[in-house]
Motif scaffolding. Sequence first.
Motif, mmCIF file in Angstrom:
data_model
loop_
_atom_site.group_PDB
_atom_site.id
_atom_site.type_symbol
_atom_site.label_atom_id
_atom_site.label_comp_id
_atom_site.label_asym_id
_atom_site.label_seq_id
_atom_site.Cartn_x
_atom_site.Cartn_y
_atom_site.Cartn_z
ATOM 1 N N GLY A 76 16.156 31.020 100.821
ATOM 2 C CA GLY A 76 17.440 30.544 100.320
ATOM 3 C C GLY A 76 18.440 31.649 100.054
ATOM 4 N N SER A 77 18.034 32.890 100.273
ATOM 5 C CA SER A 77 18.940 34.024 100.037
ATOM 6 C C SER A 77 19.896 34.191 101.204
ATOM 7 C CB SER A 77 18.142 35.312 99.841
ATOM 8 O OG SER A 77 17.444 35.651 101.034
ATOM 9 N N LEU A 78 20.939 34.974 100.959
ATOM 10 C CA LEU A 78 21.877 35.320 102.028
ATOM 11 C C LEU A 78 21.133 36.009 103.168
ATOM 12 C CD1 LEU A 78 24.711 35.755 103.262
ATOM 13 C CD2 LEU A 78 24.929 37.786 101.784
ATOM 14 N N ALA A 79 20.127 36.806 102.849
ATOM 15 C CA ALA A 79 19.375 37.532 103.876
ATOM 16 C C ALA A 79 18.752 36.587 104.886
ATOM 17 C CB ALA A 79 18.285 38.393 103.226
ATOM 18 N N HIS A 80 18.127 35.512 104.422
ATOM 19 C CA HIS A 80 17.485 34.568 105.332
ATOM 20 C C HIS A 80 18.523 33.838 106.181
ATOM 21 C CE1 HIS A 80 13.104 34.395 104.318
ATOM 22 N NE2 HIS A 80 13.550 35.151 103.326
ATOM 23 N N ALA A 81 19.630 33.423 105.557
ATOM 24 C CA ALA A 81 20.685 32.739 106.303
ATOM 25 C C ALA A 81 21.299 33.671 107.341
ATOM 26 C CB ALA A 81 21.761 32.224 105.340
ATOM 27 N N TYR A 82 21.447 34.938 106.992
ATOM 28 C CA TYR A 82 22.002 35.921 107.924
ATOM 29 C C TYR A 82 21.075 36.114 109.113
ATOM 30 C CZ TYR A 82 23.682 40.358 109.784
ATOM 31 O OH TYR A 82 24.145 41.354 110.621
ATOM 32 N N CYS A 83 19.785 36.275 108.857
ATOM 33 C CA CYS A 83 18.827 36.431 109.960
ATOM 34 C C CYS A 83 18.836 35.202 110.861
ATOM 35 C CB CYS A 83 17.424 36.660 109.418
ATOM 36 S SG CYS A 83 17.173 38.270 108.632
ATOM 37 N N GLU A 121 19.938 35.616 114.761
ATOM 38 C CA GLU A 121 18.917 35.343 115.782
ATOM 39 C C GLU A 121 19.321 34.156 116.647
ATOM 40 O OE1 GLU A 121 15.358 34.973 113.468
ATOM 41 O OE2 GLU A 121 15.485 37.066 112.773
ATOM 42 N N LYS A 122 19.924 33.148 116.043
ATOM 43 C CA LYS A 122 20.388 31.993 116.811
ATOM 44 C C LYS A 122 21.484 32.387 117.798
ATOM 45 C CE LYS A 122 22.770 27.562 116.312
ATOM 46 N NZ LYS A 122 23.443 26.624 115.359
ATOM 47 N N GLU A 123 22.400 33.245 117.345
ATOM 48 C CA GLU A 123 23.534 33.645 118.183
ATOM 49 C C GLU A 123 23.212 34.800 119.114
ATOM 50 O OE1 GLU A 123 26.332 32.058 118.363
ATOM 51 O OE2 GLU A 123 26.044 30.652 116.702
ATOM 52 N N GLY A 124 22.056 35.415 118.951
ATOM 53 C CA GLY A 124 21.695 36.568 119.778
ATOM 54 C C GLY A 124 22.547 37.790 119.485
ATOM 55 N N LEU A 125 22.842 37.996 118.207
ATOM 56 C CA LEU A 125 23.723 39.091 117.800
ATOM 57 C C LEU A 125 22.946 40.150 117.027
ATOM 58 C CD1 LEU A 125 26.710 36.955 116.435
ATOM 59 C CD2 LEU A 125 26.550 38.056 118.684
ATOM 60 N N SER A 126 23.552 41.326 116.914
ATOM 61 C CA SER A 126 23.015 42.377 116.066
ATOM 62 C C SER A 126 24.166 43.252 115.600
ATOM 63 C CB SER A 126 21.984 43.236 116.810
ATOM 64 O OG SER A 126 22.614 44.003 117.827
ATOM 65 N N ALA A 127 23.979 43.890 114.463
ATOM 66 C CA ALA A 127 24.987 44.831 113.979
ATOM 67 C C ALA A 127 25.124 46.004 114.938
ATOM 68 C CB ALA A 127 24.615 45.311 112.579
ATOM 69 N N ALA A 128 23.995 46.450 115.484
ATOM 70 C CA ALA A 128 24.020 47.561 116.448
ATOM 71 C C ALA A 128 24.799 47.185 117.700
ATOM 72 C CB ALA A 128 22.599 47.968 116.815
ATOM 73 N N GLY A 129 24.721 45.915 118.094
ATOM 74 C CA GLY A 129 25.462 45.468 119.271
ATOM 75 C C GLY A 129 26.960 45.542 119.066
ATOM 76 N N GLY A 135 31.808 28.962 111.791
ATOM 77 C CA GLY A 135 31.022 29.239 112.985
ATOM 78 C C GLY A 135 31.705 30.232 113.904
ATOM 79 N N ARG A 136 31.120 30.405 115.087
ATOM 80 C CA ARG A 136 31.668 31.340 116.063
ATOM 81 C C ARG A 136 32.526 30.630 117.108
ATOM 82 N NH1 ARG A 136 28.445 34.254 119.316
ATOM 83 N NH2 ARG A 136 29.912 36.003 119.340
ATOM 84 N N ASP A 137 32.958 29.414 116.803
ATOM 85 C CA ASP A 137 33.928 28.732 117.661
ATOM 86 C C ASP A 137 35.289 29.403 117.474
ATOM 87 O OD1 ASP A 137 35.451 26.595 115.518
ATOM 88 O OD2 ASP A 137 33.526 27.428 114.937
#
Length: 267
Positions: free
Chosen positions: A100-107, A111-119, A157-159
């Motif tokens: 329920g933390s921001l960390a879990h929602a962020y992951c 992961e769903k969007e196929g994104l990374s901070a490094a990207g 969202g990313r729309d």
Amino acid sequence: MKIDHDFTALGDSQRPFIHPDRPAARFRPLKALHHFRELIKDKEDTEQVFHIFECLPRPGFRKDARAFVESDKGRALLVSEPELAPILDDHDRLREMPEGSLAHAYCDFMEKEGLSAAGLIAEYDRFSPRKYHDLIEWYGFRQRDTHDLLHVLTGYGRDALGEACVLAFTYGQNPSLGNVFIAYAAGLNMKKQVRSDAPIFSAIREAQKMGKACRKINEESITDLLAQPLAQLRQRLHIRTPHFYHQAHAKFRARDIDPYDMLAQAA
């Protein structure tokens, strides 16, 4: 003869606020418009966003950045969070934080969007390979690297509309002309391309107001925020459910328009 100063070997406490070789910002609105036209052809072309920000520098940015990096809080974060990407991309560690933390929602989001901070950083590096290793760069990179975190915090969202709203939210926090230009220009483009009574500009203004009411996320300890329950964190930060954004989505879908592919359908 120009001297190229190299500060890469300096410790954080020795880094200058502004590298002497850093060029002065230049205001180029027509060039920004050109890059926006390129962006609307492909909203995933992040390099165009960086060009727009370069062409529309924010008045007062250096003053605000200096005030933060010279504060006790800023100096502490420079030590504890010298870079955000290693923190944000360490999903194994983030998953160890409470459910329920921001960390879990962020992951989940990344992961769903196929994104990374490094990207995101890699895209920026293609746009601007030169690094100055000064403190204003560190401050600016915290704004860059928390962009996707803002999607999760706000629920946008990313729309196309969601991206515009995140930029409007960011403008409320850090009033960069690039943020507000892209947000409202994107809204105008959506209004022109898609026939709908969806409250596009109301959604963008709502996001801007929420950003202004919220503490500056890039000036908070990201590690501390990630560990907190998302619902309670939103309440503390005055981030409400984006009413007009969801209403706009409902209006789009009522006309059989997918909000995540609306411009392609219009075309």
